[in-house]
Structures are given as C-alpha cells and as structure tokens.
Design an enzyme around this catalytic site. Structure first.
Site, PDB file in Angstrom:
ATOM      1  N   HIS A 130       0.831  -1.146   0.137  1.00  0.00           N
ATOM      2  CA  HIS A 130       0.150  -0.051   0.063  1.00  0.00           C
ATOM      3  C   HIS A 130       0.865   1.130   0.015  1.00  0.00           C
ATOM      4  CE1 HIS A 130      -3.512   2.671   1.209  1.00  0.00           C
ATOM      5  NE2 HIS A 130      -2.604   3.135   2.211  1.00  0.00           N
ATOM      6  N   GLU A 131       1.833   1.238   0.845  1.00  0.00           N
ATOM      7  CA  GLU A 131       2.720   2.336   0.846  1.00  0.00           C
ATOM      8  C   GLU A 131       3.544   2.622  -0.283  1.00  0.00           C
ATOM      9  OE1 GLU A 131       2.132   4.657   3.089  1.00  0.00           O
ATOM     10  OE2 GLU A 131       0.999   3.366   4.586  1.00  0.00           O
TER      11      GLU A 131
END
Length: 264
Positions: A130-131
């Site tokens: 996600h990051e």
C-alpha cells in the site's frame, strides 16, 4: 510553494487552464488522470528532505529482527514496483501508533506499533505494498499540485470579490474553503487510499505474497480500531475509507490479484 500575487482573475484562469493541460499525467496501474505540477526531480527532493528531517526527530528501532523483516519485505515489493529513479528506503520507527507512511520518491516509514497487527511477512507486505503504491502513483506530489490549484482558485475568487463588502468576501472565502475541503480534498484523499489499496494488492501478489493476507490484515486492523474505541469522525470528514468498505473492496479485487500471484 507560495503562489505569486496576480490581481487579474482572467490571468489566473488562463494560468490554471494551462497548468491543467500541461500538468496532467496518468497513474499506470489504474489509468486515472491526475494533476501533476511537480517534476519528478522536485518530488524526489521533497521526499528526501522531509524523510531526513523525520529520521532526526523520531527514534529509529534498532531491533535486528524487525529491521530484517521490513527490509526483506520492502525489497521484494519494490522489485515489482514501477518508479523510475526511485531511492527506496525502509525505516522502522519506534512508536506505539499502528501506522505507516510514504514520502515521495520511495521513502517508507513503518511504526513498530503496527507490527503486532501485521503478524507475518504477508501481513507486512499488505501494508508495504500500500505504501509503495502511494509512491509509484505519485500521490504526494499530486496532493501538493492539488493544493496549489486550490490556492490559485481561491486567489481568483478573492480577486473577483475585491470590490465587495468585507463581510461578503469573508463569507464567500469561508464557503469556498469548506467546499474545497468537503467537495474535493477529503474525497480525493479517500480515492488515493483506495487506489493504493488496489495497486498494493497487486504488488504483494506479484512479489509472491498471498493477496488474501491483505484481507486478513485489514480485518485484524479493523478489530484493533474497535478495541481502541473506534472513531467518532463522520465518514465524509475522514481522509481514509471506512475499514468495512476497504475490506469489501479488497475482496472484490482478490480474483484479479490471485491471477498475478506466484508463490516464492
């Protein structure tokens, strides 16, 4: 960045249109069009400067096992990500907060408080995917670009009302600020988070992590939030999607992610 003062609204409108036409790019994994007024070099500098400052201000974990895990998972995720000239860096910060963050250019911070919830490499891959997706989609630079555009529009409005009653000017600017926040900034932030979930799910699958672990992680994270008392903030004032909506979307995307899953 500070916008220059221009009194003629027509000039601002022309500049805004030119910026929009010249500054639009496309997110590779989703095809979404985005406003981009920063060059990749400016974006990299912004991320590097901010990350170096954070590393001086926040305690960094010296736990060898935690650092080894974050480096191991981060490198596998970064290997399948598309970010030209990326300067990937994964740092574990000592904090009880269950969180992680991304700065432009590939600077990823993981708080120790989230690791008991990730539980394993695959759970951590859901977070780091996600990051990393925030970085490859250039969400940070996009937010800066959006802020500059909003500021320009505010100056156009202010200039057009310069001859009005001060109370009218104040009311109009307040209404503009609220409208911009509720109608654009917050919904756009939630859209970016959803996009990072989608791209991150594909990244973890391509890196050899079972994408179903993303659903399990977010279920654990939702349970953690409930144990902490939840949030009283209405959904339309949040920067992130509701946990339940997030989990439902991930389940919806699982078949697509499974098609790219190659266990290692």
């Amino acid at each position: 960045m500070k916008m220059p003062q221009v009194r003629n609204p027509a000039v601002w409108l022309a500049l805004a249109l030119a910026a929009w036409l010249a500054g639009c790019t496309t997110v590779g994994e989703t095809g979404r069009r985005q406003l981009m007024l920063l060059t990749p070099g400016e974006e990299m500098t912004l991320g590097l400067t901010s990350f170096e400052k954070l590393k001086k201000e926040m305690p960094i974990s010296r736990d060898p096992a935690l650092n080894a895990q974050v480096q191991r998972v981060g490198k596998r995720i970064a290997a399948v990500a598309q970010l030209p000239n990326a300067q990937w860096e994964f740092v574990v910060f000592e904090s009880k907060e269950a969180n992680a963050f991304c700065l432009p250019g590939g600077k990823i911070g993981i708080y120790t408080g989230i690791l008991p919830i990730t539980q394993n490499d695959a759970g951590l891959a859901a977070v780091m995917g996600h990051e990393v997706a925030h970085a490859t989609a250039r969400h940070g630079a996009e937010r800066v670009s959006e802020a500059l555009a909003m500021q320009a529009a505010g100056q156009v409005l202010g200039a057009s009302l310069s001859g009005s009653d001060p109370k009218v000017q104040a009311a109009a600017m307040t209404a503009y600020g609220l409208g911009a926040t509720l109608g654009r900034t917050l919904p756009h932030s939630r859209k970016q988070e959803e996009e990072a979930d989608y791209i991150g799910l594909k990244y973890m699958a391509r890196a050899g992590y079972d994408p179903e672990e993303a659903v399990r992680f977010w279920e654990r994270f939702a349970a953690y939030n409930r144990q902490q008392g939840g949030s009283s903030t209405p959904w339309f004032l949040r920067t992130h999607p509701l946990d339940e909506k997030r989990i439902a979307k991930l389940r919806q995307w699982l078949p697509e992610a499974r098609a790219e899953y190659r266990p290692q």
